[in-house]
Design a protein around this motif. Structure first.
Motif, mmCIF file in Angstrom:
data_model
loop_
_atom_site.group_PDB
_atom_site.id
_atom_site.type_symbol
_atom_site.label_atom_id
_atom_site.label_comp_id
_atom_site.label_asym_id
_atom_site.label_seq_id
_atom_site.Cartn_x
_atom_site.Cartn_y
_atom_site.Cartn_z
ATOM 1 N N MET A 135 51.268 13.348 -46.396
ATOM 2 C CA MET A 135 52.336 13.641 -47.200
ATOM 3 C C MET A 135 51.549 14.876 -48.270
ATOM 4 O O MET A 135 50.474 14.479 -48.649
ATOM 5 C CB MET A 135 52.808 12.451 -48.177
ATOM 6 N N VAL A 136 52.279 15.925 -48.507
ATOM 7 C CA VAL A 136 51.663 16.776 -49.501
ATOM 8 C C VAL A 136 52.678 16.892 -50.568
ATOM 9 O O VAL A 136 53.803 17.181 -50.369
ATOM 10 C CB VAL A 136 51.572 18.177 -48.809
ATOM 11 N N VAL A 137 52.146 16.702 -51.785
ATOM 12 C CA VAL A 137 52.899 16.840 -53.029
ATOM 13 C C VAL A 137 52.640 18.156 -53.649
ATOM 14 O O VAL A 137 51.576 18.300 -54.281
ATOM 15 C CB VAL A 137 52.836 15.495 -54.030
ATOM 16 N N VAL A 138 53.878 18.893 -53.966
ATOM 17 C CA VAL A 138 53.635 19.964 -54.609
ATOM 18 C C VAL A 138 54.155 20.007 -56.190
ATOM 19 O O VAL A 138 55.185 19.307 -56.321
ATOM 20 C CB VAL A 138 54.346 21.268 -54.045
ATOM 21 N N ILE A 145 49.245 22.896 -58.620
ATOM 22 C CA ILE A 145 48.544 21.955 -58.036
ATOM 23 C C ILE A 145 49.023 21.322 -56.851
ATOM 24 O O ILE A 145 50.368 21.149 -56.829
ATOM 25 C CB ILE A 145 47.910 20.958 -59.305
ATOM 26 N N VAL A 146 48.521 20.871 -55.852
ATOM 27 C CA VAL A 146 48.994 20.139 -54.763
ATOM 28 C C VAL A 146 48.001 19.293 -54.295
ATOM 29 O O VAL A 146 46.966 19.122 -54.584
ATOM 30 C CB VAL A 146 48.913 21.369 -53.613
ATOM 31 N N ILE A 147 48.770 17.979 -54.106
ATOM 32 C CA ILE A 147 48.023 16.780 -53.891
ATOM 33 C C ILE A 147 48.339 16.433 -52.255
ATOM 34 O O ILE A 147 49.684 16.375 -52.003
ATOM 35 C CB ILE A 147 48.629 15.538 -54.579
ATOM 36 N N GLY A 148 47.247 16.242 -51.578
ATOM 37 C CA GLY A 148 47.433 15.829 -50.227
ATOM 38 C C GLY A 148 47.130 14.251 -50.206
ATOM 39 O O GLY A 148 46.259 13.789 -50.915
ATOM 40 N N ALA A 149 48.051 13.335 -49.567
ATOM 41 C CA ALA A 149 47.942 11.881 -49.706
ATOM 42 C C ALA A 149 47.880 11.517 -48.310
ATOM 43 O O ALA A 149 48.723 11.873 -47.314
ATOM 44 C CB ALA A 149 49.378 11.483 -50.249
ATOM 45 N N VAL A 150 46.654 10.951 -47.750
ATOM 46 C CA VAL A 150 46.426 10.510 -46.676
ATOM 47 C C VAL A 150 46.527 9.145 -46.324
ATOM 48 O O VAL A 150 46.306 8.399 -47.177
ATOM 49 C CB VAL A 150 45.056 11.132 -46.050
ATOM 50 N N GLY A 151 46.843 8.724 -45.157
ATOM 51 C CA GLY A 151 47.292 7.253 -44.748
ATOM 52 C C GLY A 151 48.530 6.878 -44.786
ATOM 53 O O GLY A 151 49.513 7.435 -45.203
ATOM 54 N N ASP A 152 48.895 6.008 -43.774
ATOM 55 C CA ASP A 152 50.437 5.776 -43.735
ATOM 56 C C ASP A 152 50.315 4.194 -43.320
ATOM 57 O O ASP A 152 51.196 3.901 -42.244
ATOM 58 C CB ASP A 152 50.950 6.422 -42.241
ATOM 59 N N ARG A 153 50.023 3.376 -44.351
ATOM 60 C CA ARG A 153 50.002 2.002 -43.944
ATOM 61 C C ARG A 153 51.333 1.525 -44.362
ATOM 62 O O ARG A 153 51.790 0.706 -43.441
ATOM 63 C CB ARG A 153 48.713 1.414 -45.046
ATOM 64 N N ARG A 154 52.105 2.187 -45.263
ATOM 65 C CA ARG A 154 53.541 1.684 -45.167
ATOM 66 C C ARG A 154 54.409 2.758 -45.619
ATOM 67 O O ARG A 154 53.726 3.729 -46.294
ATOM 68 C CB ARG A 154 53.617 0.544 -46.244
ATOM 69 N N ARG A 159 56.507 16.253 -45.973
ATOM 70 C CA ARG A 159 56.131 15.112 -45.041
ATOM 71 C C ARG A 159 55.134 15.741 -43.946
ATOM 72 O O ARG A 159 55.784 16.793 -43.139
ATOM 73 C CB ARG A 159 57.464 14.305 -44.413
ATOM 74 N N ILE A 160 54.377 14.895 -43.601
ATOM 75 C CA ILE A 160 53.446 15.442 -42.609
ATOM 76 C C ILE A 160 53.840 14.593 -41.196
ATOM 77 O O ILE A 160 53.958 15.149 -40.285
ATOM 78 C CB ILE A 160 51.723 15.175 -42.644
ATOM 79 N N MET A 161 53.902 13.378 -41.378
ATOM 80 C CA MET A 161 54.123 12.459 -40.185
ATOM 81 C C MET A 161 55.722 12.480 -39.995
ATOM 82 O O MET A 161 56.331 12.525 -40.760
ATOM 83 C CB MET A 161 53.764 10.983 -40.471
ATOM 84 N N LYS A 162 55.948 12.207 -38.735
ATOM 85 C CA LYS A 162 57.310 12.320 -38.020
ATOM 86 C C LYS A 162 57.856 10.724 -38.544
ATOM 87 O O LYS A 162 57.047 9.592 -38.805
ATOM 88 C CB LYS A 162 57.337 12.271 -36.631
ATOM 89 N N PRO A 163 58.990 10.628 -39.069
ATOM 90 C CA PRO A 163 59.636 9.402 -39.626
ATOM 91 C C PRO A 163 59.974 8.182 -38.499
ATOM 92 O O PRO A 163 60.083 7.180 -38.890
ATOM 93 C CB PRO A 163 60.668 9.883 -40.367
ATOM 94 N N MET A 202 49.665 27.521 -49.379
ATOM 95 C CA MET A 202 50.088 27.031 -48.082
ATOM 96 C C MET A 202 49.383 25.872 -47.612
ATOM 97 O O MET A 202 48.075 25.786 -47.683
ATOM 98 C CB MET A 202 49.704 28.379 -47.185
ATOM 99 N N VAL A 203 50.097 25.062 -46.709
ATOM 100 C CA VAL A 203 49.492 23.814 -46.209
ATOM 101 C C VAL A 203 49.737 23.956 -44.685
ATOM 102 O O VAL A 203 50.981 24.116 -44.371
ATOM 103 C CB VAL A 203 50.270 22.760 -46.663
ATOM 104 N N VAL A 204 48.657 23.773 -43.916
ATOM 105 C CA VAL A 204 48.649 23.988 -42.433
ATOM 106 C C VAL A 204 48.440 22.708 -41.753
ATOM 107 O O VAL A 204 47.385 22.196 -42.090
ATOM 108 C CB VAL A 204 47.602 24.764 -42.181
ATOM 109 N N VAL A 205 49.405 22.216 -41.065
ATOM 110 C CA VAL A 205 49.304 20.920 -40.469
ATOM 111 C C VAL A 205 48.823 21.012 -39.114
ATOM 112 O O VAL A 205 49.682 21.819 -38.276
ATOM 113 C CB VAL A 205 50.577 20.051 -40.566
#
Lengths: 337, 337, 337, 337
Positions: free
Chosen positions: A1-4, A37-46, A64-68, C1-4
């Motif tokens: 997940m990337v939060v802008v 500022i952009v925050i990259g959030a890694v991990g998909d435990r829940r 969203r990075i991951m498919k739902p 820019m965010v590249v996935v």
């Protein structure tokens, strides 16, 4: 997940968000741009819905990075799902052709349709017993009597059977009579019905909603699969657009795309998509060429007197001609009929 | 009904069609143009779907003259329907404002929201107990416990209550706890649910489907009314279009048009339509100016921690400011708040 | 820019991409997730289209952080742009009302319309001289003779004037006769015309395209502004959707949103949006309530004989009633008429 | 034309309308229904727009019987139009394949692309010299230098050539260098350009607008043909819908329908329609199966460095594989490659 974050977000707002992300099990990475500022959030435990974060102060948008969806994804299962009903395999090399009338009207009508489609090579008999109709004054189906006829005619002609269900009650009744159940476009996001279908023990044909994105369609399938039923067949049947010269707009790109995103079989309904008999042949061929695993086609012994969807129903002769034309086309893309 | 025949239709095809129309109780008028024949069919003793005729040989298209809905039409009832719940009148001079959280989360949350919206002048408390969610992994609502809290808090704050129902079972449960039920956009054509709502004895708020035309929306209302319940409130909540900078596209022309076509009250949901808190105020004002009879607005004591729809929920201060701005605007178009 | 990046991207592909980003002047930040790698690219010295990167091996998608428009953005200029034409200020506290016939048909027709709209309080006279028509067999406008009449009648009634231009030639002619030029919906992405308008020295009313997103609309304005002309007025006139009971779907959320995203004035055309005279009043009020800076309305001395757009044109009496209703409404939202 | 009157229309209003219809050369037929009066108007000596009548008092709606286009209609010409360019026949049994880069970037790039597509069996070389781009900051094409390169490389590889024109000036320049001109989706209703193309003396490829109905598309072709140029090729390239997982929604039903309505050749652009390289193959096959007369496909020697539309461009190897797959498929529907 990337939060802008918004321009001029305070350090405190960023800290609050960072804390919430970590509390949800994410690792965070702060990227400072010239203005934002952009925050990259890694991990998909829940699962945290991006929208939940978008309501926090200072957040501009969440990407969203991951498919739902998960269980229906090719990332989870690479090989095609093949669904077996008796000797029939849906999703394999052989194309599945489901055919029959929009609505079961009488034994004579159904038997006549069944014999015709069987003769031309169809594998499954369709027939509506519960008909969702836009007008309360239109014919609404024979209900249980329709299911009984479908079972009887299916047995007599040795065709597998499918019918549409519209709520939990009709589902529970239908599974006693037919081999597969269909969830219609209008019910694609009837989540109660999806969960019930997930526990029905029968393969489910899930039609794409009139204005559902491919992602929402796969999420609806995820409801069924996550409720315990892996036997889901997706069915593209046209989407609603501004174009009014066809009933809907058949979205064959969605078929090709769905075949890449999911391992589930995908079939196409050219009858409802176009609403015009004279386009059904061309769109059936196009669907097979696009990679569909099968077709569902309305066939009526006498479309001029059909109680529903006459304009888009083929008569037995037209259906037979269609099937003949599909054989060489299927062969050209490595499929059998 | 006007039937346009294809060029070069045979005399026999015309005779067959003419016979069918007469058998259905129509008088027919044949108009011979330079190239085509057109048949005018007069009389509406019983409904024949134009599509049924379109499947007959020689017919190019069928144009409907009569509107397909009746009971909800202004042609049948000229005066506005006013729905009474206790001292509240929906559809009258006074605007109805329904407010509250997307989902009931806890007694504290609901009570806090209810007290706030009551203080600012809302008439009805909303709160979801059965939440239709796109993802099977999202929060799905407190169900019966949510209804219980809604009834309790409604009584305590002397607000009428409304909640969404998603099938016959939830409907039958909900009517025991709340004053009005809501049928959501995804269920607008869940005809089983519409019929059940028609027998529920409670006023029904009917949201327009994501891709429903105004005509289909009125036909859905016709299902409820023709099942015995005249107390239907229409709710515009945005339609799905190509525009992705708002969650949906709020269609206020449909509100003005519906007020002309039907005698039922029409309200607007600017929260779901826009999906963005910062647009809710402007769209609430625009809705009232367009002639809406009321609004339904999401208000949460703390949107940043809402379990659903946080980004579009107002906090109590924002809602109070909105209500203050609506008063002079309502007055300018002859409405009270 | 965010590249996935795609799952299972090679180290080499990542290095190649990283190199390209750095060569384009970005600083890069690598974030390693459980399954995917995401690259944050910071810096905006020169524009790289996200799509350009999406074609590189290993890239799944590229998410843009920065808005693609600059000069028209509120981030660049916080205060509202106010455009002055004689004593008229467009974008200020006073609402601008542009009114007149769809097409200039004759001196009598135009003068009659101009006197009427002036009497009711309009500020600007509209009249089409170059008419883009769907059919080659429809009336296409009086062209230069229409412009001459517009100038004459504008001078006589002391109204500012506006007319639509359809290509560089008509633009160059029009600027000699009128105070403002209009670029129609069908030409919103006629980039040659946009650039020419940017050099025309006249204020430009830029209609939103039938299926243009808000972002594309602002990008079209950016074309004009970046070509040297800061005097652009945006005009929402309805978008194309599936709904066919109105000509188009008026998107008032886009008006409220545009007012937040850009400093340019935004006005609304309820006549083209709805295509129905009986909806123009309600939608005019809704537009002002939504925050529009003005309206453009079709008024014809005798709509029943209008050469174009009769069904949506108001007659002088209807227009006068509309203006009377707008005054209290404008006051309620802090605007004057 | 059928005119439906409002309920309670006065005898005088009917007489006025009847008189106007007769004055326009129609014969009229009055049909009195239970509630409404309907007037059938026969004859089509000159075009009266239905909308013109809708503005008359007492009229509820006007239904058109005749199609609004003539010269492009199959009713006027039953046999397929075949367009000849040198030895090439567009619209005949042999499929036309147009291929090449989105934009001409350099001689090396264009020559490399041309040699590759020629080797794989393409008939026409495409290459953009004037590029309409959403952003004013994107690459806009080499203009005249691009045309020069296109002519040179076309001659060298013995491929016919096509390029997009964006206004009258670029059209007049382009016809001196290329064999066919293309009018892009954004200019489909640039009526000035259509008329100019009608006088250009070169075959015109007319792309369907992003939100154009099939009828509007055919009307745009009617502009060109009625200006004197019968050599028009229609090109479906995807329409704008709510679906965002593909760039546009390829509407293959429109292709099958257009083949029935018009005698003009119809081709398909799967590259722009999908915006995704991995869908181009499936959609090319589907297009041919749906009855398209040809394809236009973006091919770039190295898509990763393309100045535009890289994500949807095939590399030479991918294009060659596509062409190989198309041969048996074409054969299955009676077409050659």
């Amino acid at each position: 997940m990337v939060v802008v974050m918004k321009i001029n977000t305070s350090a405190e707002q960023i800290a609050t968000l960072d804390k919430r992300l970590k509390a949800s099990g994410y690792q965070t990475h702060l990227i400072r741009g010239a203005k934002r500022i952009v925050i990259g959030a890694v991990g998909d435990r829940r699962p945290v819905e991006p929208a939940e974060l978008e309501s926090m102060p200072g957040v501009e948008k969440v990407l969203r990075i991951m498919k739902p969806y998960k269980l229906v994804s090719r990332e989870v299962q690479e090989t095609d799902t093949i669904i077996k009903i008796g000797g029939l395999e849906i999703g394999g090399k052989k194309l599945t052709v489901i055919a029959g009338p929009c609505a079961v009207e009488s034994r004579e009508q159904l038997l006549s349709a069944a014999q015709a489609v069987r003769r031309s090579g169809a594998n499954v008999l369709r027939g509506g017993a519960y008909k969702p109709r836009t007008s309360p004054y239109s014919f609404q189906g024979l209900e249980k009597e329709g299911l009984r006829l479908l079972a009887e005619v299916g047995a007599q002609t040795e065709l597998a059977t499918i019918t549409e269900v519209v709520d939990e009650e009709s589902l529970l009744t239908a599974v006693r009579y037919v081999d597969m159940v269909q969830i219609g476009a209008r019910n694609m996001q009837n989540f109660r019905l999806l969960r019930a279908a997930g526990k029905s023990g029968k393969p489910v044909l899930l039609k794409r909603g009139l204005s559902a994105t491919v992602e929402e369609w796969l999420m609806a399938a995820e409801y069924i699969v996550s409720s315990g039923n892996r036997e889901v067949i997706l069915c593209e049947r046209g989407i609603r657009t501004f174009e009014d010269s066809t009933r809907n707009t058949l979205d064959l790109s969605a078929v090709a795309l769905a075949k890449q995103l999911t391992h589930l079989p995908v079939i196409v309904d050219p009858s409802h998509a176009t609403g015009k008999r004279e386009l059904v042949g061309a769109m059936s061929r196009a669907a097979v060429a696009a990679g569909a695993d099968g077709l569902i086609i309305e066939v009526h012994p006498d479309p001029a007197v059909a109680l529903c969807d006459g304009p888009q129903s083929l008569d037995p002769g037209e259906f037979d001609a269609l099937m003949s034309g599909l054989r060489p086309l299927g062969a050209a893309v490595g499929r059998e009929l």
